[in-house]
Write an enzyme that holds these catalytic residues in place. Structure first.
Site, PDB file in Angstrom:
ATOM      1  N   HIS A 116       0.841  -1.276   0.119  1.00 12.71           N
ATOM      2  CA  HIS A 116      -0.223   0.067  -0.073  1.00 12.71           C
ATOM      3  C   HIS A 116       0.860   1.145  -0.107  1.00 12.71           C
ATOM      4  O   HIS A 116       1.581   1.437   1.045  1.00 12.71           O
ATOM      5  CB  HIS A 116      -1.026  -0.068   1.272  1.00 12.71           C
ATOM      6  CG  HIS A 116      -1.986  -1.348   1.417  1.00 12.71           C
ATOM      7  ND1 HIS A 116      -3.082  -1.027   0.652  1.00 12.71           N
ATOM      8  CD2 HIS A 116      -1.684  -2.634   1.711  1.00 12.71           C
ATOM      9  CE1 HIS A 116      -3.539  -2.568   1.068  1.00 12.71           C
ATOM     10  NE2 HIS A 116      -2.522  -3.129   1.582  1.00 12.71           N
ATOM     11  N   HIS A 118      -2.670 -12.266   1.248  1.00 12.85           N
ATOM     12  CA  HIS A 118      -2.368 -12.554   2.711  1.00 12.85           C
ATOM     13  C   HIS A 118      -3.006 -13.714   3.336  1.00 12.85           C
ATOM     14  O   HIS A 118      -3.742 -13.370   4.289  1.00 12.85           O
ATOM     15  CB  HIS A 118      -2.412 -11.075   3.513  1.00 12.85           C
ATOM     16  CG  HIS A 118      -3.571 -10.345   3.454  1.00 12.85           C
ATOM     17  ND1 HIS A 118      -4.949 -10.878   3.278  1.00 12.85           N
ATOM     18  CD2 HIS A 118      -3.855  -9.177   2.991  1.00 12.85           C
ATOM     19  CE1 HIS A 118      -5.573  -9.951   3.161  1.00 12.85           C
ATOM     20  NE2 HIS A 118      -5.206  -8.886   2.973  1.00 12.85           N
ATOM     21  N   ASP A 126       2.232  -6.989   2.262  1.00 13.73           N
ATOM     22  CA  ASP A 126       1.223  -6.320   2.692  1.00 13.73           C
ATOM     23  C   ASP A 126       1.665  -4.899   3.337  1.00 13.73           C
ATOM     24  O   ASP A 126       1.004  -4.764   4.622  1.00 13.73           O
ATOM     25  CB  ASP A 126       0.169  -7.087   3.537  1.00 13.73           C
ATOM     26  CG  ASP A 126      -1.161  -6.381   3.837  1.00 13.73           C
ATOM     27  OD1 ASP A 126      -1.515  -5.542   2.969  1.00 13.73           O
ATOM     28  OD2 ASP A 126      -1.891  -6.909   4.625  1.00 13.73           O
TER      29      ASP A 126
END
Lengths: 183, 328, 447
Positions: free
Chosen positions: C74, C244, C316
C-alpha cells in the site's frame, strides 16, 4: 543488648500506673483505655485487668491503628507503606476520659497521630497518655501523664519493648546502632 | 524521614508479611500475586472501620489529587471510587467523557498528555476499549487504576467480590464458584477468573456457547452451558449482567429464552450448597439474568458487594499511592 | 546506505562477475556471470568476457537473483501522503531489496479509474526508483456494487484487480469479476474475509484475544471465502489470487483446488509465518488484518511455503502514521509495514533454519509474483529486464525502524537482530540502491 526492664519490673510498673490512674481520676466509670497498635494494645489490656483488680470496674478497651494519620505517610522515597491494621473502638468516646496507651514515647509523632485519630471518633472529656518507656528526644510538645520508666538514651540507640502477647517474652532492651544499618 | 520508634515497626514487617504492592498501577488482576491480593483484602478489611465512624474521613491521602476519568457512563463504580477518595482526604476530580474534550475528537493519548501536565497523583480510568488503561500508563507518570477497560478487566470489582466472598467463606481453595451469564463481554468475569483460580478455587463458567470466549478453559476453569451443572454444589454463584449495550449481534434469540435457560431462579439455586451466596456486579437486569426473589432473597450478598466496594477501593488507592518509585 | 540516482546518459554494458546466481526460472543455481545491456539481460554464463562492460565484482557468499517483487503493498498515494508516498514507498522497496512492487488500490480516491492509475504510473516514473505496478479496484470505490472498467484500467497500466482492504463480499460479483478479468488475463486478488464473521473483531479469535478482551476474528472468516473463491475460480476458469493468506483451513482449500487444476494462487506475509497471536499485546504494531493467527496456522503457513502450495511471499506493506497507531487497540487501523524487513526475516527464518532453499525463496519473491501478475521480470534469462537483486544471506543486521526509508515506522520487528539482507539492487541495469553497511561487511564494492 542490655535489658533495662525485666518481666517483674514491667509488671510492677503497670500496677503502679493503675494505682496512679485511680488516684487521679475520681470517676472511674468515665474512663476508657485505647491502646495504640501494636504493643499499646496488650499494655492497655493489662492495665484494664489491673484496674479491675483495684477498682473492681470493667474499663472499656479499644485498639487504635494510627497508620492513616501518620505525618510521614506518602513521604517515603523508598520503603514500604506501613501495613494497615484494624482499629476497634467499640464504645462512644464522647465525654469519656480516654487513657491512651503506647509502649515507647519518643518523637511524639505517633501520639500526635493518635490524638488526631481520636478526635475523629468524637469529643472526649480528656485524653491522658500512658507509656511504658519514655526515652526522650521529643520533636513535638507532648508529655506523658503516666510513665513506667524514664530511660535516657542516645539518639542512635533504639529501644525495643517486647511483650509476651506479641513477642513471646516481656522485656525492654536498648539496642546499639548496627553498623550496616543506616540511621 | 521521620525517625521511627520501635513501636512503629509492626509485626508485619518483622514477620516478612507483604506490606506493599510491586506495581504503581493496577491495570489487570493478572498482574497481582496471591500475596498482593491478600494484602489488598486485609487492608480493605481495616479500611471498612473508617466507614463506621461518625467522621468517615482519614488524612491518609491529604494533598493527593485523584482524577476519575470515565469514558463510559457508570454510577456505581464512579461513586464508589469518589467516596473512597474522599474518605482518604484526596482531592477527587471527575471527568466524564460526555462533558470533556473527548467529544471534540481528542485522542486518548492527548487527553492523557493534558492530564499529565496537571500532574494528578492517581488516575482512575474507565474506558470502552480493552487496554486503554495500558495506553494511559505508557504515557502518564501518574499511577493508573483500571476501573474497567472494554471487555478486558475490572480488577477492583473482582477484588471486592473476593472481599465479600471471604467474609462468608474464608478458604478460597475449598470453594466452588459458578460464574454465569454473558462471559464473552464480561470484564468482571475475566478479573474474577484470574483471581479465583490464582487462589485455588474451583471455578465454573457458564453461558450460552455464543457467549463463551475462545479458549476460556485454558484459564483453568470448567466451561459449561448447563446452569444446573454449574450451580450444583456451588458455594458462590456469581451472576453476570447481560450487557445489552455491548451486544452487536445475535447471541441469543430473546431475553425470555435467556432467562429460561440461564436466569437464576430460586428453584435452580436449590442445587447449590445450603450456605450458598449469590453475587451480582450490578446493575441488575431483574427477570433476565436473575429473578427478583433471588436478588432480594436470603442468599444474596449483592448489597454487601456495594458497601465493600468503597473499602476495597480505599485500600487500592492507599496501597497504590504508597508504591515507591523505582523499587521493585 | 545510499541511493544512487541513475545516470542520465545511456547506460553501457554491466557485467556482474562472480558470486552465486540463483534463477529458478532457468533452473540456474551456481557460479555464473551476468551481462546486462541496454536495460536487458544479454548473457548468462560462467566466465563471461569483460569487454567494454563496467564490472561489478560479486564477492563469494553473495547471491545474484532476479529483482524481487513485492506483489502486495500500500503506497497511500494519492490521498494519504502523510503515511507514505509513491516515492517514499519505492525508496523503501529498493532499500528492502525489491525492484518492483504492486500497489493496492485503496487510495483516496480509490484506484478504480484509469485517471488514478495514470497518476500513479506518472508519479512512479518521476520517482524513477523501483517499478510500481498498480492494481485496480474490482468495484467502484471498492464498495462491492459496480464493476470497474477492467479494460481501461489494464490499458492505463493495472496488472490485476482487487478490492484489498475489503473483500469482494458478494459471490455473484466475484463470479462476474473472475469471468470478466479472464478476458484481460488479469487475476482477481481477493482479501478473503467474510464480513459478517469478522464483525467488529480486531484480533484473532483465540485464547489471547479472550485474555486481552479483544473482539475476535475467527480463522473461519477467511477460510469460508477462500473456499468460495476456489469454487468460483473452478466455475469460471478465471484466475484468483488469495491475498495474505493466514489460516490453515485456507491453505487446505487452496491445495485442494490446485489438485483439481483450479487456477488459484496465494501469498503469505512474513508476519503470518513468523509471529502468532501468542505475541499479541495492546501494542498496535501487532494489529493487522488478517490478524496474527494461532501457532497451528503459523506452522501451516511454514508447511505451505515448504511444500510448494504457497506461491508467493508478499509484505502487505501498510504504512500508518504514528498518530494513527497511538490510540486504543480497537480504534487503531490495521496494518504494518514490511518492505524493509521482509528479506532479513525471510533469510533468517526460512533459509538459515534450513526450512527453504534459496531457489525456493527466489521463486516465492520473484519468479512467481512475476508469473502471477504477468510482469516482464522475475527471471534473468536473456532478454529479461535487467532487474537484479544482490543478496547477502550471511550479513548480520538489526532492524531499526528509525532508519527506514518508508515514511512509516509501524513494525513489530523493530530491534530484531537478523541474519541476511539485500546488498544492492539494479533496476533496468542501473544501480538503484546499495546498502553500504552490508556492502562494507561483505567486501562488496559497487563502482
Amino acid at each position: 543488648m542490655p535489658v533495662v526492664m525485666d518481666p517483674g519490673r514491667i509488671s510492677r510498673a503497670l500496677m503502679r500506673i493503675a494505682h496512679e490512674i485511680v488516684e487521679r481520676n475520681r470517676e472511674v466509670d468515665e474512663l476508657a483505655l485505647v491502646g495504640i497498635r501494636t504493643r499499646g494494645v496488650p499494655l492497655a489490656r493489662r492495665l484494664a485487668a489491673n484496674l479491675q483488680e483495684i477498682a473492681e470496674r470493667e474499663i472499656p478497651l479499644g485498639a487504635l491503628d494510627i497508620t492513616l494519620y501518620r505525618d510521614d505517610l506518602m513521604r517515603h522515597t523508598v520503603g514500604p507503606q506501613p501495613l494497615l491494621r484494624h482499629t476497634e473502638i467499640p464504645f462512644s468516646i464522647d465525654d469519656r476520659r480516654i487513657l491512651l496507651v503506647d509502649d515507647v514515647l519518643y518523637t511524639g509523632r505517633t501520639v500526635r497521630a493518635a490524638l488526631d485519630a481520636l478526635v475523629d471518633f468524637g469529643r472526649p472529656r480528656a485524653i491522658q497518655l500512658i507509656v511504658l518507656v519514655d526515652r526522650g528526644h521529643r520533636e513535638l510538645p507532648i508529655r506523658a501523664d503516666y510513665v513506667g520508666k524514664n530511660l535516657p538514651t542516645a539518639l542512635p540507640e533504639s529501644v525495643q519493648v517486647r511483650l509476651v502477647e506479641t513477642d513471646g517474652a516481656d522485656e525492654v532492651l536498648i539496642q546499639q546502632p548496627a553498623a550496616e544499618e543506616p540511621a | 524521614m521521620t525517625p521511627r520508634t520501635p513501636a512503629d515497626t509492626g509485626p508485619a514487617a518483622a514477620s516478612g508479611q507483604l506490606s506493599r504492592l510491586r506495581s504503581p498501577h493496577l491495570l489487570s488482576a493478572a498482574d497481582l500475586t496471591p500475596e498482593e491480593v491478600l494484602l489488598i483484602l486485609d487492608t480493605a478489611g481495616a479500611m471498612r472501620e473508617v466507614g463506621t465512624r461518625p467522621i468517615k474521613k482519614v488524612p491518609a491521602l491529604r494533598g493527593k489529587t485523584v482524577v476519575n476519568l470515565f469514558f463510559e457512563p457508570s454510577t456505581r463504580t464512579r461513586t464508589s471510587f469518589e467516596i473512597a477518595e474522599k474518605r482518604l482526604s484526596a482531592d477527587a476530580l471527575n471527568i466524564a467523557a460526555s462533558g470533556s474534550s473527548v467529544v471534540k475528537g481528542e485522542t486518548l493519548a492527548d487527553t492523557a498528555r493534558n492530564l499529565e501536565a496537571m500532574a494528578p497523583d492517581i488516575i482512575v480510568i474507565r474506558h470502552q476499549a480493552s487496554g486503554a488503561c495500558h495506553l494511559l500508563a505508557d504515557i502518564c507518570s501518574s499511577r493508573i487504576v483500571n476501573a474497567g477497560d472494554g471487555m478486558h478487566e475490572h480488577p477492583t470489582q473482582a477484588l471486592l467480590d473476593l472481599l465479600t466472598i471471604r467474609d462468608h467463606k474464608p478458604d478460597f481453595a475449598r470453594l466452588k464458584v459458578a460464574i454465569i451469564g454473558d462471559l464473552l463481554h464480561s470484564r468482571v468475569m475475566r478479573s474474577n477468573v484470574r483471581l479465583l483460580t490464582m487462589l485455588g478455587a474451583d471455578v465454573w463458567v457458564c453461558g450460552p456457547p455464543t457467549m463463551m470466549p475462545a479458549g476460556i478453559e485454558l484459564q483453568g476453569v470448567t466451561a459449561t452451558s448447563s446452569i444446573d451443572a454449574a450451580v450444583e454444589g456451588a458455594d458462590v454463584v456469581m451472576m453476570l449482567r447481560i450487557q445489552l449495550e455491548r451486544m452487536s449481534g445475535h447471541f441469543f434469540p430473546s431475553l425470555r429464552e435467556y432467562h429460561e435457560l440461564f436466569g437464576l431462579s430460586a428453584a435452580r439455586l436449590a442445587r447449590a450448597r445450603p450456605d450458598v451466596i449469590v453475587m451480582h456486579p450490578g446493575p441488575l437486569n431483574r427477570g433476565v439474568e436473575i429473578a427478583s426473589e433471588v436478588a432480594d432473597g436470603p442468599y444474596s450478598v449483592i448489597l454487601e458487594q456495594v458497601s465493600n466496594g468503597v473499602a476495597l477501593r480505599m485500600a487500592v488507592l492507599y496501597l497504590i499511592a504508597g508504591v515507591s518509585e523505582g523499587v521493585d | 546506505m545510499a541511493t544512487r540516482t541513475p545516470p542520465q546518459a545511456g547506460i553501457g554494458d554491466v557485467l556482474l562477475k562472480g558470486g552465486r546466481l540463483v534463477d529458478p526460472a532457468q533452473g540456474a543455481d551456481g557460479a555464473c556471470d551476468l551481462l546486462l545491456r541496454g536495460g536487458r539481460v544479454e548473457q548468462v554464463g560462467p566466465g563471461l568476457p569483460v569487454g567494454e562492460a563496467r564490472v561489478i565484482e560479486i564477492p563469494d557468499g553473495l547471491v545474484v537473483c532476479p529483482g524481487l517483487i513485492d506483489m502486495h503493498v500500500h503506497l497511500r498515494e494519492p490521498g494519504q501522503e502523510y503515511k507514505e508516498t509513491i516515492r517514499s514507498g519505492a525508496l523503501a522497496a529498493l532499500a528492502g531489496g525489491f525492484t518492483g512492487v504492486a500497489c493496492m488500490p485503496n487510495t483516496v480516491p480509490v484506484n478504480d479509474h484509469p485517471g488514478v492509475t495514470t497518476q500513479i504510473v506518472r508519479k512512479a516514473a518521476e520517482a524513477g526508483l523501483a517499478h510500481v505496478y498498480p492494481i485496480g479496484a474490482v468495484t467502484a470505490g471498492s464498495r462491492g456494487e459496480q464493476m470497474t472498467e477492467f479494460g481501461a484500467l489494464r490499458e492505463a497500466g493495472c496488472v490485476a484487480v482487487s478490492d484489498d482492504g475489503h473483500p469482494v463480499a458478494d459471490a455473484l460479483m466475484m463470479r462476474r469479476a473472475l469471468e470478466y478479468a479472464s478476458m484481460f488475463g488479469m487475476p482477481v486478488i481477493n482479501h478473503c474475509e467474510d464480513p459478517s464473521l469478522k464483525d467488529d473483531g480486531s484480533a484473532h479469535e483465540g485464547p489471547t484475544a479472550a485474555e486481552l478482551g479483544l473482539r475476535g476474528i475467527p480463522g473461519a472468516a477467511e477460510e469460508v471465502m477462500v473456499a468460495r473463491d476456489v469454487a468460483l475460480s473452478e466455475l469460471t476458469g478465471g484466475s484468483v489470487h488469495i491475498a495474505h493468506m493466514s489460516v490453515a483451513g485456507s491453505l487446505r482449500a487452496v491445495r485442494a483446488g490446485k489438485e483439481r487444476g483450479v487456477r488459484v494462487t496465494c501469498e503469505v506475509t512474513p508476519h503470518h509465518f513468523i509471529l502468532s497471536d501468542e505475541q499479541l499485546t495492546y501494542d498496535t504494531n501487532f494489529k493487522m488484518n488478517p490478524p496474527l493467527r494461532g501457532t497451528v496456522d503459523r506452522d501451516a503457513m511454514l508447511e505451505g511455503l515448504a511444500d510448494g502450495s504457497i506461491d508467493a511471499i508478499a509484505t502487505d506493506h501498510a504504512p500508518h502514521h504514528a498518530d494513527d497507531k497511538a490510540v486504543e487497540f480497537d480504534k487503531a487501523p490495521f496494518g504494518i509495514i514490511g518492505l524493509e524487513t521482509a528479506i532479513p526475516l525471510v533469510l533468517d527464518r526460512l533459509l538459515h533454519t534450513g526450512h527453504l532453499s534459496l531457489t525456493r525463496i527466489v521463486e516465492l519473491l520473484a519468479t512467481n509474483p512475476a508469473r502471477i501478475l504477468g510482469l516482464p521480470g522475475g527471471s534473468l534469462a536473456p532478454g529479461a529486464p535487467a532487474d537484479v537483486t544482490v543478496l547477502a544471506p550471511d550479513a548480520e543486521v538489526e532492524v531499526s525502524a528509525a532508519a527506514f526509508r518508508s515514511r512509516a515506522r509501524n513494525t513489530p520487528f523493530d530491534g530484531w537482530k537478523l541474519k541476511g539482507a539485500a546488498a544492492a539492487v539494479l533496476v533496468g541495469g542501473r544501480t538503484a540502491y546499495v546498502n553500504d553497511q552490508v556492502a562494507a561487511a561483505t567486501a562488496f564494492e559497487v563502482p
